[in-house]
Scaffold this active site. Structure first.
Site, mmCIF file in Angstrom:
data_model
loop_
_atom_site.group_PDB
_atom_site.id
_atom_site.type_symbol
_atom_site.label_atom_id
_atom_site.label_comp_id
_atom_site.label_asym_id
_atom_site.label_seq_id
_atom_site.Cartn_x
_atom_site.Cartn_y
_atom_site.Cartn_z
ATOM 1 N N GLU A 136 0.821 -1.210 0.000
ATOM 2 C CA GLU A 136 0.000 0.000 0.000
ATOM 3 C C GLU A 136 0.860 1.266 0.000
ATOM 4 O OE1 GLU A 136 -3.996 -1.696 2.246
ATOM 5 O OE2 GLU A 136 -2.293 -1.116 3.477
ATOM 6 N N ASP A 170 -11.442 -6.847 -2.953
ATOM 7 C CA ASP A 170 -12.246 -8.080 -2.876
ATOM 8 C C ASP A 170 -13.620 -7.717 -2.311
ATOM 9 O OD1 ASP A 170 -10.257 -8.022 -0.288
ATOM 10 O OD2 ASP A 170 -12.282 -8.646 0.265
HETATM 11 O O1 4EH Z 1 -4.292 -4.890 6.229
HETATM 12 C C1 4EH Z 1 -5.276 -5.888 6.067
HETATM 13 C C2 4EH Z 1 -5.065 -6.685 4.785
HETATM 14 C C3 4EH Z 1 -5.685 -8.058 4.814
HETATM 15 S S1 4EH Z 1 -4.957 -9.201 5.943
HETATM 16 C C4 4EH Z 1 -6.622 -5.241 5.878
HETATM 17 N N1 4EH Z 1 -6.566 -4.828 4.481
HETATM 18 C C5 4EH Z 1 -5.795 -5.847 3.776
HETATM 19 C C6 4EH Z 1 -7.860 -4.433 3.892
HETATM 20 C C7 4EH Z 1 -8.764 -5.542 3.422
HETATM 21 C C8 4EH Z 1 -9.556 -6.366 4.229
HETATM 22 N N2 4EH Z 1 -9.710 -6.442 5.579
HETATM 23 C C9 4EH Z 1 -10.591 -7.340 6.052
HETATM 24 C C10 4EH Z 1 -9.001 -5.913 2.119
HETATM 25 N N3 4EH Z 1 -9.927 -6.918 2.081
HETATM 26 C C11 4EH Z 1 -10.289 -7.199 3.365
HETATM 27 C C12 4EH Z 1 -11.193 -8.149 3.935
HETATM 28 N N4 4EH Z 1 -11.298 -8.186 5.282
HETATM 29 N N5 4EH Z 1 -11.919 -8.988 3.172
HETATM 30 C C13 4EH Z 1 -3.649 -9.933 5.111
HETATM 31 C C14 4EH Z 1 -3.500 -9.985 3.779
HETATM 32 N N6 4EH Z 1 -2.457 -10.573 3.186
HETATM 33 C C15 4EH Z 1 -1.522 -11.147 3.915
HETATM 34 C C16 4EH Z 1 -1.640 -11.116 5.278
HETATM 35 N N7 4EH Z 1 -2.703 -10.527 5.846
#
Ligand code: 4EH
Length: 230
Positions: free
Chosen positions: A12, A197
């Site tokens: 990010e 997503d």
């Molecule tokens: O910083 C976290 C990331 C996912 S955890 C929150 N961010 C991305 C936003 C997000 C989010 N949060 C909750 C995008 N989609 C989401 C969702 N639910 N469905 C992460 C991701 N990749 C590797 C490790 N942890």
């Protein structure tokens, strides 16, 4: 003026570091790296906090108390709740809440603790600048409620519960914690997210596929906003 720019994940913040120039120093503090940079006449302090409410609260508080920022801008990705939000689309938070905060056993509403509030509001002036930039560049920009919690949501039922309970349009894992810190310390803040997503069955797969592109969308827009600040 000194501006704090933060995200949660490296993906990010990297596109922001690529778009600003004159990076002077990198400072290690509290298990994190803080990048000093300049953009036009603004002094910037840039960091990714690592994932979650605790890490993001620490980074926001550090930016304010140690680096004395005047305002905080957050850029990142989010899961969509509102059906009008498609992958890549941008949303700014009007207000944020903590969907995983639950002392309802004592008769309190979800997201509430005594002497605090369920929702924290973002800065209207910054939101208006975002709307102006979106209009100028003909970019789709929604505003709405963002729900934050220490969970990656990949489940329709859970998503629907968050929609119903908080009237939320998108969800993520850092915005509200950053917001409550800024609110308490009287620093104007702005939360921008691009959809990666839809927080459903496919969320894990979609997230991996669209994280990079959506994070870039958000970062580019944030940089455009720097041109419109006065
Ligand atoms: O910083 C976290 C990331 C996912 S955890 C929150 N961010 C991305 C936003 C997000 C989010 N949060 C909750 C995008 N989609 C989401 C969702 N639910 N469905 C992460 C991701 N990749 C590797 C490790 N942890």
């Amino acid at each position: 003026m000194k501006i704090g720019i933060m995200g949660a994940m490296r993906e990010e913040i990297e596109p922001i570091l690529e778009l600003v120039t004159e990076i002077d120093t990198e400072i290690d503090y509290a298990n994190n790296k803080y990048y000093k940079a300049k953009y036009n006449d603004y002094e910037l302090i840039i960091a990714y906090s690592k994932i979650g409410k605790v890490n993001s609260a620490l980074t926001a508080a550090t930016m304010i108390e140690k680096f004395n920022i005047d305002l905080l801008l957050f850029s990142g990705v989010a899961g969509a709740i509102n059906e009008n939000l498609k992958i890549g689309d941008l949303i700014i938070a009007t207000k944020l809440c903590q969907h995983d905060l639950d002392i309802t056993a004592f008769g309190h509403p979800y997201g509430y603790v005594p002497e605090s509030k369920v929702f924290v509001e973002t800065d209207e002036k910054l939101n208006n600048i975002a709307k102006k930039v979106a209009k100028k560049l003909n970019i789709k920009l929604l505003d709405g409620i963002i729900a934050t919690g220490d969970q990656f949501i990949a489940d329709n039922e859970k998503k629907e519960w968050i929609r119903k309970t908080f009237n939320a349009d998108a969800l993520e894992m850092e915005g509200a914690s950053v917001g409550f810190v800024c609110d308490a310390l009287n620093v104007p803040f702005f939360i921008l997210r691009a959809i990666s997503d839809s927080a459903d069955m496919d969320a894990g797969f979609d997230f991996d596929k669209f994280l990079e592109g959506s994070a870039k969308n958000s970062a580019k827009f944030l940089i455009e906003m720097l041109e419109e600040l006065e």
